[in-house]
Write an enzyme that holds these catalytic residues in place. Sequence first.
Site: not given
Lengths: 266, 841
Positions: B438, B440
């Site tokens: 997502c 990171e």
Amino acid sequence: MQLDTNYLQTKGRIFDIQKYSIHDGPGIRTIVFLKGCAFRCRWCCNPESQRYDIHPMTVNGEEKVIGRDVTVEEVMHEVLKDIAHYRRSGGGMTLSGGECLLQPQFASDLLFAAKQAGISTAIESTAFADFEMIEEKILPHLDLFLMDIKHMNAAKHKLFIGKSNEKVLANAKKIAERGQNLIIRVPVVPTFNDTEEEILEIARFARSLKGVKQLHLLPYHRMGQDKYDGLGREYLLKEIEPPTNLHMQQLLEVAKTTGLHVQIGG
Amino acid sequence: MAQFYSEDIEKSPRITRLVEHLYADMPVIEADRAVILTKSYQETEGEPIITRRAKAFQKICEELPIIIRPEELIVGSNSQAPRGCQIFPEYSFDWVEDEFDTFETRSADPFYIAPETKKALHEVFQYWKGKTTSELATSYMAPETLTAMKHNIFTPGNYFYNGIGHFTVQYEKVLAIGFEGIIKEAEAELAEHTVADPDYAKRSHFLNAVIISCRAAIQYAKRYALLALEEAEQCADAERKLELLKIAEICAKVPGKPAESFYEACQSFWFVQMLLQTESSGHSISPGRFDQYMYPYYKKDMDEGKITREFAQELMDCIWVKLNDLNKVRDAASAEGFAGYSLFQNLIAGGQDAEGLDVTNDLSFMCIEASMHVMLPAPSLSVRVWNGTPDEFLIKAAKLTRTGIGLPAYYNDEVIIPSMMSRGVTLEDARTYNIIGCVEPQKAGKTDGWHDAAFYNMCRPLEMVFSNGMENGEQVGLRTGEVEDMKSFEEFYDAYKAQMEYFISLLVNADNAIDIAHAERCPLPFQSCMIDDCIGRGKALQEGGAVYNFTGPQGFGIANMTDSLYAIKKLVFEEKKVTLAEFKQALMMNYGKGLSKELTEEITTKIVKGLAAEGKEVSAREIEAIYRSVKYDTVSEQDKRKYDELLNMIDRVNKYGNDNLEVDLFARDVAYTYTKPLQKYKNPRGGQYQAGLYPVSANVPLGAQTGATPDGRLANTPVADGVGPFSGKDVLGPTATANSVARLDHGIASNGTLFNQKFHPTALSGMEGLQKFVALIRAYFDQKGMHMQFNVVSRETLLDAQAHPEKYKGLVVRVAGYSALFTTLSKSLQDDIINRTTQGF
């Protein structure tokens, strides 16, 4: 030149501050809506702006007080919260209304304060005020004048708006003569000014103004209709439909024949 | 001449047909991998685990059925059916069997499963009882951890039931030296050690496992070469025949040998990408900086006139389509949390090199173009933004945003680079970061980041404060005292912080237990050979082979906790309009708005257990009577009015998301209650814990397990998504919201933050609209925001799509750190997306 900070304490009356406006001047802008207007346009989408006094309006079933008195400093505190966005986009503050020129000192000091903060200034106005005042108090602190011209016919203007257009047209010429960056905007309202002839007439006038290069055609919309109910007023344009995209496109083509840059929307 | 080629490139008609083929049917669950894996495990009983893993991977590469889909230029599918998926019983399997009959009919991410597949899976599952990572992890966990998990305070479900994934390998290494080169490296490493070295046994087995795995990958590609050749022989279409012969030639060469052309590099990349997702069921296996490692091959071919820009684009488009061919089935609850068949294969364009120079190139633009061509959720396309990012690149990106596909996501180098350095990453490595899953950030090819280690619901500890740690008659949290006795806000806030710290320690216990279970039962030699310094250390990634090791569980619910704690501070302690006892009552009764089935059951259980504790026996009939009284008769009209009044009071308290300095700084502090305690912990791989602040889409299902909160949020409704304000509470537009969110400390959340904004398409019309949009992103980033993503679609469109899903099969929306097909999302998640404030009128 103002040397002290007294101008920050100037008071005025507003009814709203709206952030992330991207259709009223360059970049990302904050619009300060000043209260009170000399015109009574039947299509006005901010009818709560027209009276200068503070009064209630029903919004979604709840009573809301419209209008508050604030200082320049208080307004600027709110406006400058978005300074990071103005810096990146070349945006700034736009005064709208109502008619901001009806509170000349307040408008003047707001514009001055914005220039002091290094952000761009604009007003959205009908220019229905004394030119001397505009020249002295407004233009020195103004980057962009977004000026409404609604109709070239004085009688029709008076019928739909409540005032004649002579002062507006005369001021337009003088403001343009001063070299002010000026954009002409036309609310396109069916039954009022949405014929090709009427739009062309306004466009020709705009083209005749010194330095004016842009004309914005703003299609009439009904977003203000509920507010009339909230104010206990009758909405007089119930029967008319917003102009179609096709019709707006036709008007755009007609206006373009003057050589102006014409766009639909701000 | 412009520095970049930023113009549109014509889309090949092939791409439309590939996409149509891919989405013609519901995806299918297949049993082949599970069957082959199990056979291999049965043959290797008693051998070292790393060897067993390698041999199983080898057998899979040799025996997994292969297929070339119609018109493909890039080949390699790990399922027969388009978007089919395999099963990975070594991680967990109970849920697969439990859900056999509901896969096809469930609301989120349905799959077809044939009766014979069920039968085959049922048979192999018998072997796996007691042998999975999830079973081992459970037995490693402390009892209080299991209690907290049972009560949904946090859920490490992702790694508990699946592979870890969440990494980026050194694709550039495979492109440059091929797997033959990596085999040589492993052999050289073996030669440097002698049999009498203390760690020789493990090291040699690991290195041999690497060699077996690399050979298996080469073998797998060669099967495709043969298949292509066979199909070419039977192909009547002369043009296609040539294509198949070319495919055969390329698959015979890569990924074993170095790639020498852009086409070869594309195919080599693809084998790596799809085989990684055959070795384990981890998701978020992210291609990373595709525009960087592919560029030399593109440039060489272009300079030598060996390829046209259009064909290069077509090859990239083919890869983009293939990324959507990979799929994964999750249990029903996780499917809600990760809705949209997403594998979160994050691919990032633009950014800086190790020396800090901008390296945006033509391929960066073509990555955006590819997403425009395929209009599919994968890859999760990201772009890096810093002061040196060319404006034309962001304008191109904004054009993609304007399509409403929810891509790309925008990342701020100026926050991420120092944030990574604060965790011990070198300047050079930080500058070349990419994004996993997502949101990171990590350094590719050097990191085992465990970036999605758990969902931690920040609302639940507050419920524990109100209940003094009790739930359903069980002591779940700490005894922080009865709220009725609390005299100051500080006392109350301290109780919240204590509950937070307690549950964070349990979360760490859970993650570390799972971590050890993966190291012991599922070390992954194929993946490890492409991440430094596994070969040098002679250790698999799961055993601590990576240069950088992290564990990053993500907290969510900041907006709700900020608004809740702030409302209590104001209404209870400053204005003294309401007491904590009244608040407690109102929350328990869900503000008089009716109780859900779950909540009714919960309260009934509480009452019954209370009676039982007093020694009273309760018959089934009495329980039913209590249940009925709880459900229907608990709230008097007078109480209802009282609760409504309280809701009105709460409504008038300032809320996070409106550029109010006091509230925003309070939010910053609330976020610290999660990020600060977490960072002091270590994981078994010798790395540090680091917080993320984002819920993926778990804010909906986990919100459904959360009672009413003092911000006026009703029980069992979604909590706030990402670090943004609670749905509908931000009323001053996108700049005010962005200014508020930027006031959080994003730097400390080095595992990523997620800020969703939804725009109406009108806000991005014309070049001017795009420029202002880009300015908004840059201004958010100037203020140290970390990540921003957008849904650009009208509310009317979404409502219509909900009513007529058949008309909107292809409607992609941004869910969380990824985009998904709107119609595949559950109704509640659809509602949540519709309700997120639409900005830009």
